[in-house]
Design a protein around this motif. Structure first.
Motif, PDB file in Angstrom:
ATOM      1  N   UNK A  91     -22.815 101.828  -5.881  1.00 30.60           N
ATOM      2  CA  UNK A  91     -23.211 102.549  -4.671  1.00 30.60           C
ATOM      3  C   UNK A  91     -24.666 102.980  -4.757  1.00 30.60           C
ATOM      4  N   UNK A  92     -25.077 103.448  -5.936  1.00 31.36           N
ATOM      5  CA  UNK A  92     -26.475 103.851  -6.134  1.00 31.36           C
ATOM      6  C   UNK A  92     -27.388 102.632  -6.054  1.00 31.36           C
ATOM      7  N   UNK A  93     -26.937 101.517  -6.627  1.00 34.01           N
ATOM      8  CA  UNK A  93     -27.727 100.285  -6.581  1.00 34.01           C
ATOM      9  C   UNK A  93     -27.916  99.812  -5.140  1.00 34.01           C
ATOM     10  N   UNK A  94     -26.878  99.974  -4.335  1.00 43.46           N
ATOM     11  CA  UNK A  94     -26.970  99.585  -2.926  1.00 43.46           C
ATOM     12  C   UNK A  94     -28.071 100.368  -2.228  1.00 43.46           C
ATOM     13  N   UNK A  95     -28.075 101.681  -2.428  1.00 47.60           N
ATOM     14  CA  UNK A  95     -29.103 102.512  -1.806  1.00 47.60           C
ATOM     15  C   UNK A  95     -30.498 102.187  -2.297  1.00 47.60           C
ATOM     16  N   UNK A  96     -30.637 101.987  -3.610  1.00 42.51           N
ATOM     17  CA  UNK A  96     -31.958 101.717  -4.189  1.00 42.51           C
ATOM     18  C   UNK A  96     -32.533 100.391  -3.703  1.00 42.51           C
ATOM     19  N   UNK A  97     -31.696  99.358  -3.653  1.00 42.00           N
ATOM     20  CA  UNK A  97     -32.203  98.050  -3.263  1.00 42.00           C
ATOM     21  C   UNK A  97     -32.453  97.937  -1.763  1.00 42.00           C
ATOM     22  N   UNK A  98     -31.739  98.721  -0.965  1.00 37.67           N
ATOM     23  CA  UNK A  98     -32.022  98.737   0.467  1.00 37.67           C
ATOM     24  C   UNK A  98     -33.292  99.526   0.770  1.00 37.67           C
ATOM     25  N   UNK A  99     -33.536 100.573   0.011  1.00 31.86           N
ATOM     26  CA  UNK A  99     -34.725 101.398   0.237  1.00 31.86           C
ATOM     27  C   UNK A  99     -35.997 100.716  -0.233  1.00 31.86           C
ATOM     28  N   UNK A 100     -35.876  99.883  -1.275  1.00 31.40           N
ATOM     29  CA  UNK A 100     -37.073  99.220  -1.797  1.00 31.40           C
ATOM     30  C   UNK A 100     -36.731  97.805  -2.245  1.00 31.40           C
ATOM     31  N   UNK A 101     -36.976  96.840  -1.385  1.00 29.64           N
ATOM     32  CA  UNK A 101     -36.650  95.445  -1.664  1.00 29.64           C
ATOM     33  C   UNK A 101     -37.546  94.841  -2.739  1.00 29.64           C
ATOM     34  N   UNK A 102     -38.637  95.511  -3.083  1.00 31.61           N
ATOM     35  CA  UNK A 102     -39.542  94.973  -4.093  1.00 31.61           C
ATOM     36  C   UNK A 102     -39.027  95.197  -5.517  1.00 31.61           C
ATOM     37  N   UNK A 103     -38.080  96.094  -5.674  1.00 33.50           N
ATOM     38  CA  UNK A 103     -37.564  96.401  -7.005  1.00 33.50           C
ATOM     39  C   UNK A 103     -36.597  95.325  -7.487  1.00 33.50           C
ATOM     40  N   UNK A 104     -36.696  94.991  -8.764  1.00 28.12           N
ATOM     41  CA  UNK A 104     -35.673  94.176  -9.410  1.00 28.12           C
ATOM     42  C   UNK A 104     -34.680  95.150 -10.021  1.00 28.12           C
ATOM     43  N   UNK A 105     -33.434  95.102  -9.571  1.00 24.51           N
ATOM     44  CA  UNK A 105     -32.414  96.037 -10.042  1.00 24.51           C
ATOM     45  C   UNK A 105     -31.592  95.388 -11.150  1.00 24.51           C
ATOM     46  N   UNK A 106     -31.494  96.083 -12.286  1.00 23.20           N
ATOM     47  CA  UNK A 106     -30.678  95.642 -13.410  1.00 23.20           C
ATOM     48  C   UNK A 106     -29.635  96.721 -13.668  1.00 23.20           C
ATOM     49  N   UNK A 107     -28.365  96.390 -13.434  1.00 20.85           N
ATOM     50  CA  UNK A 107     -27.287  97.341 -13.660  1.00 20.85           C
ATOM     51  C   UNK A 107     -26.534  96.989 -14.930  1.00 20.85           C
ATOM     52  N   UNK A 108     -26.284  97.982 -15.768  1.00 18.91           N
ATOM     53  CA  UNK A 108     -25.508  97.768 -16.994  1.00 18.91           C
ATOM     54  C   UNK A 108     -24.245  98.613 -16.906  1.00 18.91           C
ATOM     55  N   UNK A 109     -23.103  97.956 -17.023  1.00 18.80           N
ATOM     56  CA  UNK A 109     -21.822  98.636 -16.916  1.00 18.80           C
ATOM     57  C   UNK A 109     -20.928  98.172 -18.056  1.00 18.80           C
ATOM     58  N   UNK A 110     -19.728  98.707 -18.099  1.00 14.38           N
ATOM     59  CA  UNK A 110     -18.769  98.309 -19.122  1.00 14.38           C
ATOM     60  C   UNK A 110     -17.476  97.860 -18.483  1.00 14.38           C
ATOM     61  N   UNK A 111     -16.524  97.437 -19.306  1.00 17.15           N
ATOM     62  CA  UNK A 111     -15.254  96.964 -18.770  1.00 17.15           C
ATOM     63  C   UNK A 111     -14.442  98.105 -18.160  1.00 17.15           C
ATOM     64  N   UNK A 112     -14.615  99.320 -18.647  1.00 14.07           N
ATOM     65  CA  UNK A 112     -13.944 100.457 -18.042  1.00 14.07           C
ATOM     66  C   UNK A 112     -14.668 100.922 -16.795  1.00 14.07           C
ATOM     67  N   UNK A 113     -15.973 101.065 -16.877  1.00 15.10           N
ATOM     68  CA  UNK A 113     -16.797 101.511 -15.765  1.00 15.10           C
ATOM     69  C   UNK A 113     -16.677 100.551 -14.580  1.00 15.10           C
ATOM     70  N   UNK A 114     -16.482  99.258 -14.874  1.00 12.71           N
ATOM     71  CA  UNK A 114     -16.354  98.249 -13.820  1.00 12.71           C
ATOM     72  C   UNK A 114     -14.904  97.979 -13.447  1.00 12.71           C
ATOM     73  N   UNK A 115     -14.046  97.741 -14.440  1.00 11.95           N
ATOM     74  CA  UNK A 115     -12.698  97.255 -14.178  1.00 11.95           C
ATOM     75  C   UNK A 115     -11.664  98.330 -13.905  1.00 11.95           C
ATOM     76  N   UNK A 116     -11.968  99.589 -14.220  1.00  9.65           N
ATOM     77  CA  UNK A 116     -11.005 100.669 -13.992  1.00  9.65           C
ATOM     78  C   UNK A 116     -11.485 101.581 -12.871  1.00  9.65           C
ATOM     79  N   UNK A 117     -12.172 102.639 -13.194  1.00 10.86           N
ATOM     80  CA  UNK A 117     -12.562 103.609 -12.175  1.00 10.86           C
ATOM     81  C   UNK A 117     -13.533 103.028 -11.151  1.00 10.86           C
TER      82      UNK A 117
END
Length: 350
Positions: A91-117
């Motif tokens: 959700x934060x990545x969505x806001x950041x990339x819509x506000x500034x298209x010039x940024x390269x966004x790199x998100x790092x998550x885990x199997x719990x952070x992604x696959x569970x909650x």
């Protein structure tokens, strides 16, 4: 890569096209367990950014909660960063990339952070095709909270304090493909070259690029029978192809035998070169990608490489018809309608 003498440094120091050394892409000192696969991934992120001559100030690092989400502190110290709450990084990545298209966004998550909650946020991020390199550091266990099973844990897996896992694992690559992701890959933290080449390709992709990297937890889940362990990965990794990445500013040279290489061109002119190994596999076939993942899971195979690729979908900023000038750079006069416009709207309502 050229070698020049940078002022204040020793002769022959390697710098990239924008005059930065690899040390300019470092972050803080890691506090993760010695031998953690996450540190290896961080190292390859730094190397990929250095070799692609990316400006650190035009990169934003995003994460959630967990051991994996701590790792952005250990690379690209000159870049922007945002550590979100558990599972909400998309959700934060969505806001950041819509506000500034010039940024390269790199998100790092885990199997719990992604696959569970975070599974709901992850699926809708992929569905929208947010321009983001989404790295899943997958070890099948909650290392930060002392070793509970995650959503990707093997069925029948045994952990000292958690007992035996009775639930089937979730395949996050499969979830990404079903949700419409156009760049889906899997790798192993111990395969530095493959990780680096996949990261370079993902950094040049215009939409959501998901890389599920098996990153062993050396403290809680490194038993030889676990598909998320170093011994299993080293013994059973089966690459689909040998991956090469050619940036658009380099001459494209193919030195393989005819018929052995599949070239996938990205929107900016960069090329991913896939050299066939034992399998005749087409990563642009969605049905074949899902079949491959189903078979691999049933056979406990550890398939790595670019699993699925489709660049036809527009990214979310394109769907929203956002201007090339980032919203973050618009001035007040650009955002506030003039008095005459508001009066015209009001008169139309009377």
């Amino acid at each position: 890569m050229e070698t020049i003498t940078k002022p204040g440094s020793s002769p022959g120091r390697k710098v990239n096209r924008i005059g930065l050394e690899r040390t300019d892409y470092r972050g803080g000192v890691s506090t993760l367990c010695a031998g953690c696969g996450h540190d290896s991934i961080s190292s390859q992120i730094m190397t990929a950014a250095f070799e692609l001559s990316l400006k650190p100030e035009q990169i934003i690092k995003l994460s959630g909660i967990g051991c994996s989400s701590k790792s952005p502190a250990y690379f690209l110290g000159r870049s922007h960063g945002f550590n979100a709450i558990h599972g909400r990084m998309p959700a934060v990545a969505t806001g950041a990339t819509l506000a500034n298209r010039k940024l390269l966004a790199i998100g790092v998550s885990g199997d719990g952070d992604t696959g569970s909650i975070g599974i709901g946020h992850f699926k809708h991020m992929v569905r929208r095709n947010i321009p983001l390199v989404y790295i899943i550091e997958n070890n099948g266990v909650y290392g930060l909270t002392k070793g509970q099973f995650s959503a990707t844990a093997d069925i029948g897996q045994k952990l000292k304090h958690a007992g035996i896992n009775e639930l089937p694992p979730m395949d996050l690559c499969m979830e990404a493909i079903i949700a419409g992701c156009g760049f889906v890959a899997r790798s192993f933290a111990g395969d530095a070259k493959q990780v680096r080449q996949l990261l370079k390709a993902a950094m040049s992709f215009k939409g959501t690029a998901v890389i599920d990297i098996i990153s062993p937890c050396v403290t809680f889940n490194n038993a030889e029978d676990s598909t998320k362990s170093y011994p299993y990965g080293k013994a059973n990794e089966e690459p689909l192809h040998e991956i090469g990445f050619v940036p658009k500013y380099e001459e494209i040279v193919v030195d393989y035998d005819p018929g052995t290489v599949k070239e996938v061109e990205l929107h900016d002119g960069s090329v991913i070169q896939l050299r066939k190994l034992d399998r005749d596999y087409d990563p642009t076939n969605k049905v074949e990608a899902l079949r491959l993942l189903e078979e691999a899971q049933a056979n406990r195979e550890f398939i790595t490489g670019l699993i699925y690729f489709n660049e036809d979908r527009p990214s979310f900023p394109e769907v929203m018809r956002l201007p090339e000038k980032p919203l973050a750079e618009l001035q007040e006069e650009d955002l506030r309608p003039p008095k005459e416009a508001l009066e015209a709207i009001m008169s139309g309502l009377m």
